[in-house]
Design an enzyme around this catalytic site. Structure first.
Site, PDB file in Angstrom:
ATOM      1  N   ASP A  67      14.321   4.126   8.234  1.00  0.00           N
ATOM      2  CA  ASP A  67      14.412   4.803   9.597  1.00  0.00           C
ATOM      3  C   ASP A  67      15.164   4.189  10.591  1.00  0.00           C
ATOM      4  O   ASP A  67      15.308   2.974  10.582  1.00  0.00           O
ATOM      5  CB  ASP A  67      12.999   5.488  10.127  1.00  0.00           C
ATOM      6  N   ASN A 136      -1.909   6.146  11.049  1.00  0.00           N
ATOM      7  CA  ASN A 136      -2.223   7.684  10.792  1.00  0.00           C
ATOM      8  C   ASN A 136      -1.599   7.889   9.412  1.00  0.00           C
ATOM      9  O   ASN A 136      -1.397   9.301   9.194  1.00  0.00           O
ATOM     10  CB  ASN A 136      -1.478   8.673  11.931  1.00  0.00           C
ATOM     11  N   HIS A 138       1.543   7.568   8.277  1.00  0.00           N
ATOM     12  CA  HIS A 138       2.982   8.018   8.015  1.00  0.00           C
ATOM     13  C   HIS A 138       3.727   6.828   7.180  1.00  0.00           C
ATOM     14  O   HIS A 138       3.316   5.726   7.006  1.00  0.00           O
ATOM     15  CB  HIS A 138       3.496   8.035   9.209  1.00  0.00           C
ATOM     16  N   GLU A 143       5.776  11.636   9.803  1.00  0.00           N
ATOM     17  CA  GLU A 143       4.319  11.843  10.479  1.00  0.00           C
ATOM     18  C   GLU A 143       3.593  12.767   9.774  1.00  0.00           C
ATOM     19  O   GLU A 143       4.079  13.603   8.989  1.00  0.00           O
ATOM     20  CB  GLU A 143       4.807  12.197  11.938  1.00  0.00           C
TER      21      GLU A 143
HETATM   22  C1  F6R Z   1       9.125   1.298   9.551  1.00  0.00           C
HETATM   23  C2  F6R Z   1       8.259   2.374   9.044  1.00  0.00           C
HETATM   24  C3  F6R Z   1       6.880   2.423   9.320  1.00  0.00           C
HETATM   25  C4  F6R Z   1       6.193   1.260   9.473  1.00  0.00           C
HETATM   26  C5  F6R Z   1       4.598   1.707  10.089  1.00  0.00           C
HETATM   27  C6  F6R Z   1       3.911   0.277  10.061  1.00  0.00           C
HETATM   28  O1  F6R Z   1      10.613   1.210   9.127  1.00  0.00           O
HETATM   29  O2  F6R Z   1       8.718   2.941   8.125  1.00  0.00           O
HETATM   30  O3  F6R Z   1       6.294   3.442   8.597  1.00  0.00           O
HETATM   31  O4  F6R Z   1       6.181   0.713   8.008  1.00  0.00           O
HETATM   32  O5  F6R Z   1       4.697   2.248  11.339  1.00  0.00           O
HETATM   33  O6  F6R Z   1       4.206  -0.443  10.814  1.00  0.00           O
HETATM   34  P1  F6R Z   1       3.581  -1.904  11.001  1.00  0.00           P
HETATM   35  O7  F6R Z   1       4.199  -2.425   9.826  1.00  0.00           O
HETATM   36  O8  F6R Z   1       4.383  -2.545  12.274  1.00  0.00           O
HETATM   37  O9  F6R Z   1       2.070  -1.928  10.999  1.00  0.00           O
END
Ligand code: F6R
Length: 263
Positions: A67, A136, A138, A143
């Site tokens: 992303d 959540n 994702h 999302e």
């Molecule tokens: C980022 C991504 C998100 C993160 C998720 C967890 O490229 O794809 O899905 O993996 O938000 O973020 P952290 O690792 O910061 O808890």
């Protein structure tokens, strides 16, 4: 689905790194799907070390990040391009042209996102997809309520995600609200998926993804449809799993059978 409960995030990162390095040995032009956020940093540190101290060659590796924010300049310190440069790309010998991010700048973003799917296919598809998970549920920026058949596209971030990531922005008005992300179906196309989740904050999302019904409300649960996915957890993120003892036993059996060369 396999679930590995580790002592801590460092042990988890070691398991993931070992698998990537093993795959790289048999396929130097490996296609890696990469995540940002705090979760994969340990893996990136270990991969950087493998290059700097172990001489591991990344010159033929191709990468596709999950992303990127749409309303941030590519060179903004909080962009995911900057994140990847800082935590991995500057430390390994991957050529710039082998690095890919989902399109995040217009005009014509919708068409560019579709072409991005073609680029992944032309690279031969993703061999190993690294994932984290949002509190959540994702995966990428898919999302809750994202279509399980979704492809690369633009998504609006939820309040929960914005809150989770607000620590990176001194001025809240600077925080991006919209991102481009590989879709859930794009992620499921990867041949192998390794999802890491550490800490109590992830326990509910892990429980819903591993043991809950498949639902777009918990996007991580879509991984139940993948034939080769491993969740790499610590005790805190695994704490709500009802089948935790089964997962421990299954892991021990697998290690034993591998040592005996049975599998
Ligand atoms: C980022 C991504 C998100 C993160 C998720 C967890 O490229 O794809 O899905 O993996 O938000 O973020 P952290 O690792 O910061 O808890």
């Amino acid at each position: 689905m396999q679930v590995v409960v580790c002592k801590d995030a460092e042990e988890g990162a070691g398991i993931v790194t070992e698998e990537i390095l093993g795959a790289l040995e048999s396929k130097p032009d490996l296609v890696l799907g990469l995540a940002t956020g705090s979760t994969p940093i340990g893996v990136y540190q270990q991969l950087s070390l493998a290059h700097c101290e172990g001489g591991v060659d990344f010159s033929a590796v191709r990468t596709f990040n999950l992303d990127e924010y749409c309303d941030l300049a590519a060179d903004h310190p909080q962009s995911y391009r900057s994140f990847m440069r800082k935590h991995l790309f500057k430390d390994i010998n991957i050529p710039e042209e082998n690095i890919h991010f989902p399109p995040s700048e217009g005009p014509g973003l919708r068409e560019k996102c579709l072409r991005h799917e073609d680029e992944i296919r032309q690279a031969g598809g993703i061999n190993i997809q690294l994932l984290g998970i949002g509190s959540n549920g994702h995966i990428g920026f898919n999302e809750p309520t994202s279509s399980l058949a979704s492809r690369t596209r633009i998504k609006t971030l939820t309040e929960k995600t914005l809150r989770d990531n607000s620590r990176f922005y001194e001025d809240p008005s600077e925080q991006p609200q919209v991102a481009s992300t590989l879709g859930i179906a794009t992620i499921l196309d990867a041949r192998r998926i390794l999802l890491q989740a550490y800490g109590e904050k992830k326990a509910e999302a892990v429980k819903a993804s591993v043991e809950g019904p498949i639902s777009s409300y918990w996007p991580g649960s879509a991984l139940q449809m993948h034939a080769d996915v491993t969740f790499i957890l610590d005790e805190a993120s695994a704490a709500r799993l009802e089948m935790i003892e089964y997962f421990r036993k299954s892991r021990a059996d697998r290690v034993r059978l591998q040592e005996e060369n049975t599998i």
